[in-house]
Motif scaffolding. Structure first.
Motif, short mmCIF file in Angstrom:
data_model
loop_
_atom_site.label_atom_id
_atom_site.label_comp_id
_atom_site.label_asym_id
_atom_site.label_seq_id
_atom_site.Cartn_x
_atom_site.Cartn_y
_atom_site.Cartn_z
N LYS A 1 0.83 -1.21 0.00
CA LYS A 1 0.00 0.00 0.00
C LYS A 1 0.87 1.26 0.00
CE LYS A 1 -3.98 -2.06 2.34
NZ LYS A 1 -4.92 -1.96 3.50
N VAL A 2 2.00 1.19 0.68
CA VAL A 2 2.92 2.33 0.68
C VAL A 2 3.43 2.58 -0.73
CG1 VAL A 2 5.16 3.17 1.50
CG2 VAL A 2 3.60 2.03 3.09
N GLU A 3 3.78 1.51 -1.45
CA GLU A 3 4.26 1.66 -2.81
C GLU A 3 3.18 2.26 -3.71
OE1 GLU A 3 7.30 1.27 -3.82
OE2 GLU A 3 7.99 0.61 -1.84
N GLU A 4 1.93 1.86 -3.48
CA GLU A 4 0.82 2.42 -4.26
C GLU A 4 0.69 3.92 -4.01
OE1 GLU A 4 -2.72 0.30 -3.40
OE2 GLU A 4 -1.99 -1.62 -4.23
N LEU A 5 0.82 4.32 -2.73
CA LEU A 5 0.73 5.75 -2.41
C LEU A 5 1.87 6.53 -3.06
CD1 LEU A 5 -0.26 5.67 1.38
CD2 LEU A 5 -1.70 6.31 -0.56
N LYS A 6 3.06 5.94 -3.12
CA LYS A 6 4.19 6.62 -3.75
C LYS A 6 3.92 6.87 -5.23
CE LYS A 6 7.89 4.96 -0.72
NZ LYS A 6 9.15 4.16 -0.64
N LYS A 7 3.35 5.87 -5.88
CA LYS A 7 3.04 6.03 -7.30
C LYS A 7 1.90 7.03 -7.50
CE LYS A 7 4.52 1.36 -8.59
NZ LYS A 7 4.07 0.04 -9.13
N LYS A 8 0.91 6.97 -6.60
CA LYS A 8 -0.27 7.82 -6.74
C LYS A 8 0.07 9.29 -6.53
CE LYS A 8 -5.02 8.31 -5.11
NZ LYS A 8 -6.07 7.77 -4.20
N TYR A 9 0.95 9.54 -5.54
CA TYR A 9 1.28 10.93 -5.20
C TYR A 9 2.73 11.26 -5.55
CZ TYR A 9 -3.07 10.61 -2.60
OH TYR A 9 -4.39 10.42 -2.24
N GLU A 10 3.20 10.71 -6.65
CA GLU A 10 4.56 10.98 -7.08
C GLU A 10 4.71 12.46 -7.41
OE1 GLU A 10 7.87 9.29 -10.29
OE2 GLU A 10 5.77 8.62 -10.35
N GLY A 11 5.69 13.10 -6.83
CA GLY A 11 5.90 14.53 -7.03
C GLY A 11 5.26 15.39 -5.98
N ASP A 12 4.41 14.81 -5.12
CA ASP A 12 3.76 15.57 -4.03
C ASP A 12 4.08 14.87 -2.71
OD1 ASP A 12 2.23 17.07 -2.36
OD2 ASP A 12 0.37 16.91 -3.52
#
Length: 650
Positions: free
Chosen positions: A415-426
């Motif tokens: 789930k952490v990896e998903e959040l990184k991809k989802k909010y990449e750049g923020d």
């Protein structure tokens, strides 16, 4: 240049100028006057000490050139043999010095023909080391010194229950008598007597001294261990509060404040220590003394180290006599022996001759438990394993909480990896969402770190215990490990002993193969357990950090390989216990871990873990039709079990 940049530069130069003014002003108006005041106080105290006849200085010493061997130095003076269950050597009748002493219970190496550990050696030999005592006085001719020839009055050998008495007449009305007694361990009792038949009063001050003429370069180099001058002195006349100075070889002599250390004390003790051995002079505990620790340069880059005391002068009237008794400890720093002397002689902090360190409140109890386990198991290696288990049991609840938190963190990693991809750049938004997720899943990232930090002092204390205590020296374990205090004798470069040659003897590269690249079996096991421990933990969030962490087990294998194999066994066994505790938690929570992954490669599918079913379309299918000709096989995936889709006729 823009106005803003000009203003910024002006402000920067103004800041630098003001900082320099403050710095030099503080140096000139505060530090310099303070240093001058302290220097004046030291000079005044030194002048007062030299002018006051009540505080005589220690006798001077001189280091002679190295012109003879140890055997020649011993042979050139008449001697009285010393023989006890713990010591052997001789007492020189020239100067009445203890300058020839070996420890019979300890050998230099494990070789069957190895000599006993040497403690004292005579003056004239390299690194002379001896103990002496006597009397000081002003304007008194014929006081005994290093060249005085003493006469044997009684006794032919100094041993347990057999004392030796020496005598000397200075020919000017003073008769000196010295009686030596020794116990079965390492304590020598010296009784000094002076008889005045001169017809005039004389004033004398007794002294005792340990002298060491230079030391091997290897001493004093270890940062975790103190080697050098050590002692315990009372802070006041009451003799209830004590200070423990420690002046380390190769730094003691370079410090102007330490190289001529002085301390007034009531009783106490002072000596010179190596890692395992101690030579110490001990005055009567009710006697006021002026202790000193001196490092005198020889002029060839080496120093003469001198530790001892001078008692207050006593006036001896005509026709009277005085007697003074002190003790000399010369031997191994065995905790139980030191503790016994501490109690029987009332010595302050004598067990602190062992460097217990700043975590003494942990190291001393740990050693007691280790020693009890050793007495019970009869093997110091097993005692190390047992002590590690005891420590792990004490910290089990705390560690369990930490490992459980890290396991939950690893469960949330996808789930952490998903959040990184989802909010990449923020990054700010990603951190907020991660905190929300942790709060929702009731996971506190700090819970995994704080308990581990609390355990660090304990593991350091255990490492300290194993490093400084003599009980591990030359202690065997099992198999090829016959000295837990030495590095692992096996090496990968001769297939751990299967090939009969020593890699250290290989021309050109032998010093490397037998040095930095000397990797033994236990070091490899340590590196493997460290790698496996890392595999149990959540991966680092940053890719570069992950690469660094992946390299650490290999790096630490080389770093730790030169350490004593007993310490490597402790670290490896500690890692094994940590892995077992983490695995039990991860297996219970069905979280992927290296052990289950490895076992899964060899495990055959069973009816319990494999399901086969015809898959029909669901609301999420594109066409709502039955997918013919396909069967999905696989079971629960909570622990990372793979699901596969394979063709099969229906």
């Amino acid at each position: 240049m823009t106005p803003n940049k000009t203003a910024d530069n002006r402000n920067m130069f103004l800041f630098i100028a003001l900082s320099m003014v403050i710095l030099f002003g503080y140096q000139f108006f505060v530090l310099n006057p303070q240093m001058e005041k302290e220097q004046a106080a030291r000079e005044k105290a030194a002048a007062a000490a030299s002018a006051d006849p009540a505080t005589p200085n220690m006798p001077g010493v001189s280091g002679g050139a190295i012109v003879i061997t140890r055997e020649q130095a011993v042979a050139r003076t008449p001697r009285i043999p010393i023989e006890t269950p713990s010591l052997k050597g001789s007492l020189s009748l020239t100067g009445a010095r203890f300058d020839d002493l070996f420890l019979t219970k300890y050998e230099e190496t494990l070789d069957k023909n190895s000599p006993n550990v040497e403690l004292f050696r005579p003056e004239g030999a390299q690194h002379a080391y001896y103990a002496e005592s006597g009397w000081l006085g002003q304007n008194i001719a014929g006081l005994p010194n290093a060249s005085t020839q003493w006469t044997l009055v009684s006794g032919d050998k100094l041993s347990v229950g057999k004392n030796v008495v020496l005598g000397y007449d200075n020919g000017a009305g003073l008769r000196f008598e010295r009686t030596y007694a020794i116990d079965e361990n390492y304590m020598i009792t010296v009784t000094e007597k002076v008889i005045n038949v001169s017809g005039v009063p004389v004033t004398l001050a007794p002294y005792a001294n340990i002298v060491r003429d230079g030391v091997p370069e290897s001493l004093g180099k270890n940062q975790i261990l103190h080697e050098g001058a050590v002692g315990s002195f009372s802070k006041d006349a009451s003799g209830t509060a004590y200070t423990r100075p420690e002046l380390k070889f190769h730094s003691w002599e370079k410090d102007a404040k330490k190289k001529d250390f002085k301390q007034d004390s009531t009783g106490g003790w002072m000596g010179i220590t190596d890692k395992y051995w101690l030579a110490s002079v001990i005055p009567a505990q009710n006697k006021a003394v002026h202790a000193a620790m001196k490092a005198t340069p020889k002029g060839n880059g080496e120093f003469i180290y001198q530790v001892g005391y001078v008692a207050n002068p006593v006036t001896l009237k005509p026709g009277t006599q005085i007697s003074e008794t002190h003790h000399l400890f010369a031997g191994a720093k065995v905790s139980s022996i030191l503790e016994g002397y501490q109690k029987s002689l009332g010595l302050p902090n004598f067990t602190w001759a062992i460097d217990w360190g700043f975590l003494w409140f942990l190291t001393q109890p740990m050693f007691w438990v280790l020693d009890q386990l050793y007495q019970f198991m009869g093997n110091f290696g097993l005692a190390i394993l047992g002590l590690t288990v005891v420590v792990k049991l004490i910290f089990y609840p705390l560690a369990h909480k930490s490992y459980e938190s890290m396991t939950k963190m690893k469960m949330l990693q996808p789930k952490v990896e998903e959040l990184k991809k989802k909010y990449e750049g923020d990054a700010q938004k990603m951190q907020i969402e991660m905190m929300n997720m942790y709060q929702k899943e009731k996971v506190n990232p700090m819970t995994g770190c704080l308990p581990m930090l609390l355990q660090i002092p304990v593991f350091y204390a255990l490492y300290k215990v194993l490093f400084v205590t003599i009980e591990m020296r030359h202690a065997p374990f099992f198999g090829y490990i016959n000295d837990l205090s030495a590095r692992d004798p096996s090496t990968i470069f001769n297939l751990f002993g299967l090939i009969p040659y020593d890699p250290a003897t290989v021309p050109l590269i032998g010093s490397i193969l037998g040095g930095p690249l000397h990797i033994g079996i236990v070091a490899i096991l340590y590196g493997f357990t460290m790698w496996l421990t890392q595999g149990m933990n959540p991966p680092a969030p940053d890719p570069i950090q992950r690469k660094i962490f992946a390299f650490m087990p290999l790096m630490f294998t080389f770093i730790m390989a030169p350490f004593a194999v007993g310490l490597l066994i402790y670290w490896t066994w500690s890692n094994v216990l940590t892995i077992a505790q983490q695995y039990s938690i991860m297996h219970r929570l069905k979280v992927e871990n290296p052990i289950d992954t490895f076992i899964g490669k060899f495990r055959k599918p069973t009816a319990e873990t494999t399901q086969t079913a015809t898959v029909t379309a669901t609301a999420g299918d594109d066409d709502g039709k039955v997918i013919k000709g396909e069967v999905i096989s696989g079971g629960t995936t909570a622990a990372g079990t793979k699901r596969s889709r394979k063709k099969k006729d229906v």
